[in-house]
Structure formats: structure tokens, C-alpha cells
Design a protein around this motif. Structure first.
Motif, PDB file in Angstrom:
ATOM      1  N   VAL A  95       0.991  -1.298  -0.083  1.00 22.50           N
ATOM      2  CA  VAL A  95       0.223   0.056   0.242  1.00 22.50           C
ATOM      3  C   VAL A  95       0.923   1.202  -0.115  1.00 22.50           C
ATOM      4  O   VAL A  95       0.189   2.201  -0.565  1.00 22.50           O
ATOM      5  N   LYS A  96       1.917   0.910   0.583  1.00 22.43           N
ATOM      6  CA  LYS A  96       2.869   2.419   0.540  1.00 22.43           C
ATOM      7  C   LYS A  96       3.862   2.463  -0.731  1.00 22.43           C
ATOM      8  O   LYS A  96       4.074   3.721  -1.045  1.00 22.43           O
ATOM      9  N   ILE A  97       3.987   1.449  -1.442  1.00 23.12           N
ATOM     10  CA  ILE A  97       4.820   1.310  -2.585  1.00 23.12           C
ATOM     11  C   ILE A  97       3.976   1.610  -3.742  1.00 23.12           C
ATOM     12  O   ILE A  97       4.211   2.352  -4.886  1.00 23.12           O
ATOM     13  N   ALA A  98       2.788   1.075  -3.859  1.00 21.74           N
ATOM     14  CA  ALA A  98       1.769   1.185  -5.072  1.00 21.74           C
ATOM     15  C   ALA A  98       1.614   2.483  -5.579  1.00 21.74           C
ATOM     16  O   ALA A  98       1.566   2.762  -6.981  1.00 21.74           O
ATOM     17  N   PRO A  99       1.272   3.416  -4.620  1.00 26.84           N
ATOM     18  CA  PRO A  99       1.092   4.921  -5.491  1.00 26.84           C
ATOM     19  C   PRO A  99       2.166   5.500  -6.104  1.00 26.84           C
ATOM     20  O   PRO A  99       2.023   6.203  -6.935  1.00 26.84           O
ATOM     21  N   HIS A 100       3.356   5.111  -5.485  1.00 29.16           N
ATOM     22  CA  HIS A 100       4.504   5.793  -6.032  1.00 29.16           C
ATOM     23  C   HIS A 100       5.006   5.218  -7.578  1.00 29.16           C
ATOM     24  O   HIS A 100       5.032   6.093  -8.371  1.00 29.16           O
ATOM     25  N   ILE A 101       4.617   4.011  -7.551  1.00 27.62           N
ATOM     26  CA  ILE A 101       4.682   3.319  -9.064  1.00 27.62           C
ATOM     27  C   ILE A 101       3.528   3.804  -9.851  1.00 27.62           C
ATOM     28  O   ILE A 101       4.132   4.446 -11.155  1.00 27.62           O
ATOM     29  N   ILE A 102       2.381   3.923  -9.498  1.00 24.29           N
ATOM     30  CA  ILE A 102       1.475   4.562 -10.264  1.00 24.29           C
ATOM     31  C   ILE A 102       1.627   6.152 -10.623  1.00 24.29           C
ATOM     32  O   ILE A 102       1.178   6.353 -11.742  1.00 24.29           O
ATOM     33  N   ASP A 103       1.867   6.861  -9.497  1.00 27.01           N
ATOM     34  CA  ASP A 103       1.847   8.215  -9.966  1.00 27.01           C
ATOM     35  C   ASP A 103       3.144   8.543 -10.606  1.00 27.01           C
ATOM     36  O   ASP A 103       3.329   9.490 -11.439  1.00 27.01           O
ATOM     37  N   THR A 104       4.166   7.824 -10.595  1.00 29.59           N
ATOM     38  CA  THR A 104       5.494   8.032 -11.423  1.00 29.59           C
ATOM     39  C   THR A 104       5.186   7.717 -12.661  1.00 29.59           C
ATOM     40  O   THR A 104       5.427   8.304 -13.798  1.00 29.59           O
ATOM     41  N   LEU A 105       4.172   6.419 -13.029  1.00 24.46           N
ATOM     42  CA  LEU A 105       3.951   6.421 -14.438  1.00 24.46           C
ATOM     43  C   LEU A 105       2.958   7.411 -15.196  1.00 24.46           C
ATOM     44  O   LEU A 105       3.105   7.866 -15.857  1.00 24.46           O
ATOM     45  N   LEU A 106       2.124   7.877 -14.107  1.00 27.33           N
ATOM     46  CA  LEU A 106       1.246   9.030 -14.376  1.00 27.33           C
ATOM     47  C   LEU A 106       1.825  10.272 -14.905  1.00 27.33           C
ATOM     48  O   LEU A 106       1.577  10.722 -15.866  1.00 27.33           O
ATOM     49  N   LEU A 107       2.921  10.453 -14.142  1.00 24.31           N
ATOM     50  CA  LEU A 107       3.737  11.787 -14.346  1.00 24.31           C
ATOM     51  C   LEU A 107       4.614  11.708 -15.533  1.00 24.31           C
ATOM     52  O   LEU A 107       4.523  12.405 -16.489  1.00 24.31           O
ATOM     53  N   THR A 108       5.081  10.473 -15.750  1.00 23.20           N
ATOM     54  CA  THR A 108       6.072  10.195 -16.884  1.00 23.20           C
ATOM     55  C   THR A 108       5.114  10.091 -18.335  1.00 23.20           C
ATOM     56  O   THR A 108       5.616  10.914 -19.212  1.00 23.20           O
ATOM     57  N   LEU A 109       3.893   9.739 -18.144  1.00 26.84           N
ATOM     58  CA  LEU A 109       3.248   9.605 -19.462  1.00 26.84           C
ATOM     59  C   LEU A 109       2.639  11.058 -19.766  1.00 26.84           C
ATOM     60  O   LEU A 109       2.767  11.404 -20.904  1.00 26.84           O
ATOM     61  N   GLY A 110       2.412  11.771 -18.767  1.00 26.23           N
ATOM     62  CA  GLY A 110       1.919  13.323 -19.001  1.00 26.23           C
ATOM     63  C   GLY A 110       3.186  14.266 -19.449  1.00 26.23           C
ATOM     64  O   GLY A 110       2.945  14.760 -20.438  1.00 26.23           O
ATOM     65  N   LEU A 111       4.311  13.797 -19.010  1.00 29.40           N
ATOM     66  CA  LEU A 111       5.403  14.561 -19.628  1.00 29.40           C
ATOM     67  C   LEU A 111       5.668  14.310 -21.059  1.00 29.40           C
ATOM     68  O   LEU A 111       5.920  15.039 -21.821  1.00 29.40           O
ATOM     69  N   VAL A 112       5.470  12.807 -21.487  1.00 30.24           N
ATOM     70  CA  VAL A 112       5.670  12.507 -22.598  1.00 30.24           C
ATOM     71  C   VAL A 112       4.622  13.173 -23.462  1.00 30.24           C
ATOM     72  O   VAL A 112       4.978  13.552 -24.713  1.00 30.24           O
ATOM     73  N   LEU A 113       3.326  13.017 -23.083  1.00 29.03           N
ATOM     74  CA  LEU A 113       2.451  13.761 -23.827  1.00 29.03           C
ATOM     75  C   LEU A 113       2.864  15.363 -24.009  1.00 29.03           C
ATOM     76  O   LEU A 113       2.597  15.700 -25.251  1.00 29.03           O
ATOM     77  N   MET A 114       3.389  15.950 -23.107  1.00 29.41           N
ATOM     78  CA  MET A 114       3.661  17.464 -23.124  1.00 29.41           C
ATOM     79  C   MET A 114       4.878  17.745 -24.160  1.00 29.41           C
ATOM     80  O   MET A 114       4.483  18.587 -25.141  1.00 29.41           O
ATOM     81  N   VAL A 115       5.692  16.890 -24.302  1.00 27.86           N
ATOM     82  CA  VAL A 115       6.932  16.804 -25.138  1.00 27.86           C
ATOM     83  C   VAL A 115       6.411  16.355 -26.682  1.00 27.86           C
ATOM     84  O   VAL A 115       6.444  17.016 -27.553  1.00 27.86           O
ATOM     85  N   MET A 116       5.635  15.304 -26.628  1.00 27.97           N
ATOM     86  CA  MET A 116       5.098  14.888 -27.944  1.00 27.97           C
ATOM     87  C   MET A 116       4.225  15.832 -28.494  1.00 27.97           C
ATOM     88  O   MET A 116       4.340  16.064 -29.741  1.00 27.97           O
ATOM     89  N   LEU A 117       3.341  16.653 -28.020  1.00 31.79           N
ATOM     90  CA  LEU A 117       2.440  17.628 -28.347  1.00 31.79           C
ATOM     91  C   LEU A 117       3.066  19.009 -28.495  1.00 31.79           C
ATOM     92  O   LEU A 117       2.447  19.967 -28.802  1.00 31.79           O
ATOM     93  N   SER A 118       4.412  19.163 -27.881  1.00 29.38           N
ATOM     94  CA  SER A 118       4.891  20.655 -27.633  1.00 29.38           C
ATOM     95  C   SER A 118       3.885  21.382 -26.873  1.00 29.38           C
ATOM     96  O   SER A 118       3.819  22.560 -27.176  1.00 29.38           O
ATOM     97  N   LEU A 119       3.642  21.173 -26.048  1.00 29.93           N
ATOM     98  CA  LEU A 119       2.605  21.820 -24.906  1.00 29.93           C
ATOM     99  C   LEU A 119       3.407  22.367 -23.942  1.00 29.93           C
ATOM    100  O   LEU A 119       3.817  21.426 -23.149  1.00 29.93           O
ATOM    101  N   TRP A 120       3.618  23.601 -23.795  1.00 31.11           N
ATOM    102  CA  TRP A 120       4.733  24.133 -22.642  1.00 31.11           C
ATOM    103  C   TRP A 120       3.749  24.886 -21.592  1.00 31.11           C
ATOM    104  O   TRP A 120       2.880  25.594 -22.257  1.00 31.11           O
ATOM    105  N   PRO A 121       3.878  24.724 -20.350  1.00 31.46           N
ATOM    106  CA  PRO A 121       3.111  25.683 -19.430  1.00 31.46           C
ATOM    107  C   PRO A 121       3.078  26.994 -19.764  1.00 31.46           C
ATOM    108  O   PRO A 121       2.207  27.646 -19.324  1.00 31.46           O
TER     109      PRO A 121
END
Length: 129
Positions: A42-68
Motif C-alpha cells: 500500500v505504501k509502494i503502489a502509489p509511487h509506482i502509479i504516480d510515477t507512471l502517471l507523471l511520466t506519461l503526462g510529460l511524454v504527452l507534453m513533449v510529444m505535443l509541444s505543449l509548454w506551461p
């Protein structure tokens, strides 16, 4: 890489769904002071899920050239993400009482709903547009 856009977006949405559902479960356990919250997985799973979530978000941001700095909705979403993380830590482990943890959990969920609206509507006003 753009040919994988649909897959990456779908995985990002799936990771976001898993993240909020698991957060809700852990917040409930925290408020109810359920010992399962202390299980190693229960302590480890959120880190794995959230790391995947953030990584995929960053990939989408770069892929689409969307900058904050060019897209206010994305900047707002990232700022809200920091608030969500802070509220989540209070809801799960830093809140001194079950009541404080419950209020923080509700605020974290409201922040997540705001981020969802900003992402879907591409507006920093989220659902208010």
C-alpha cells in the motif's frame, strides 16, 4: 512517436483513474485508521502509479509541444498538481486527527476534479468555463 499518441493518452488516463481510486481507498483507510494502510504494498503502489502517471503526462507534453508558459490551462493543472500532492500527504499521513485527514482528502479530491476539468476543457477556469 506521434503514432503512439492514442496509446499514451489512454495509459495516462488509466493511470490517473488508478491514482484517484487508490487515493480514495487510502484516504478512507487513513480516516478510519485501518491498519492495512501500513502494508508495504500500500505504501509502494502509489509511487509506482504516480510515477507512471507523471511520466506519461510529460511524454504527452513533449510529444505535443505543449509548454506551461504557452498554455495557461497546463500551467494551472501543474500548480494544482502540487496542491493535490500536498493535500494528499495531509490526508494520508500528516493529518493529526481523522477529521483533519478527512477535510484534506475532500480538498484533494476537489483539486483532482479541477485538474480533470482543466485537462478536458483546456481552460484554467476548469469546469467554470
Amino acid at each position: 512517436m506521434i503514432e503512439h499518441y492514442a496509446l499514451i493518452k489512454h495509459l495516462h488516463i488509466t493511470a490517473a483513474t488508478l491514482s484517484i481510486l487508490f487515493f480514495l481507498l487510502r484516504a478512507w483507510w487513513s480516516v478510519r485508521e485501518v491498519p492495512m494502510l501500513q502494508a508495504r504494498w500500500v505504501k509502494i503502489a502509489p509511487h509506482i502509479i504516480d510515477t507512471l502517471l507523471l511520466t506519461l503526462g510529460l511524454v504527452l507534453m513533449v510529444m505535443l509541444s505543449l509548454w506551461p508558459h504557452q498554455h495557461p490551462w497546463l500551467a494551472a493543472k501543474l500548480i494544482a498538481l502540487l496542491a493535490y500532492i500536498g493535500l494528499g500527504t495531509v490526508a494520508i499521513k500528516r493529518g493529526r486527527t481523522p477529521r483533519v485527514r478527512a477535510v484534506a482528502a475532500l480538498a484533494a479530491v476537489a483539486t483532482f476534479v479541477y485538474m480533470l476539468g482543466a485537462a478536458i476543457l483546456h481552460s484554467p477556469l476548469s469546469w467554470l468555463t
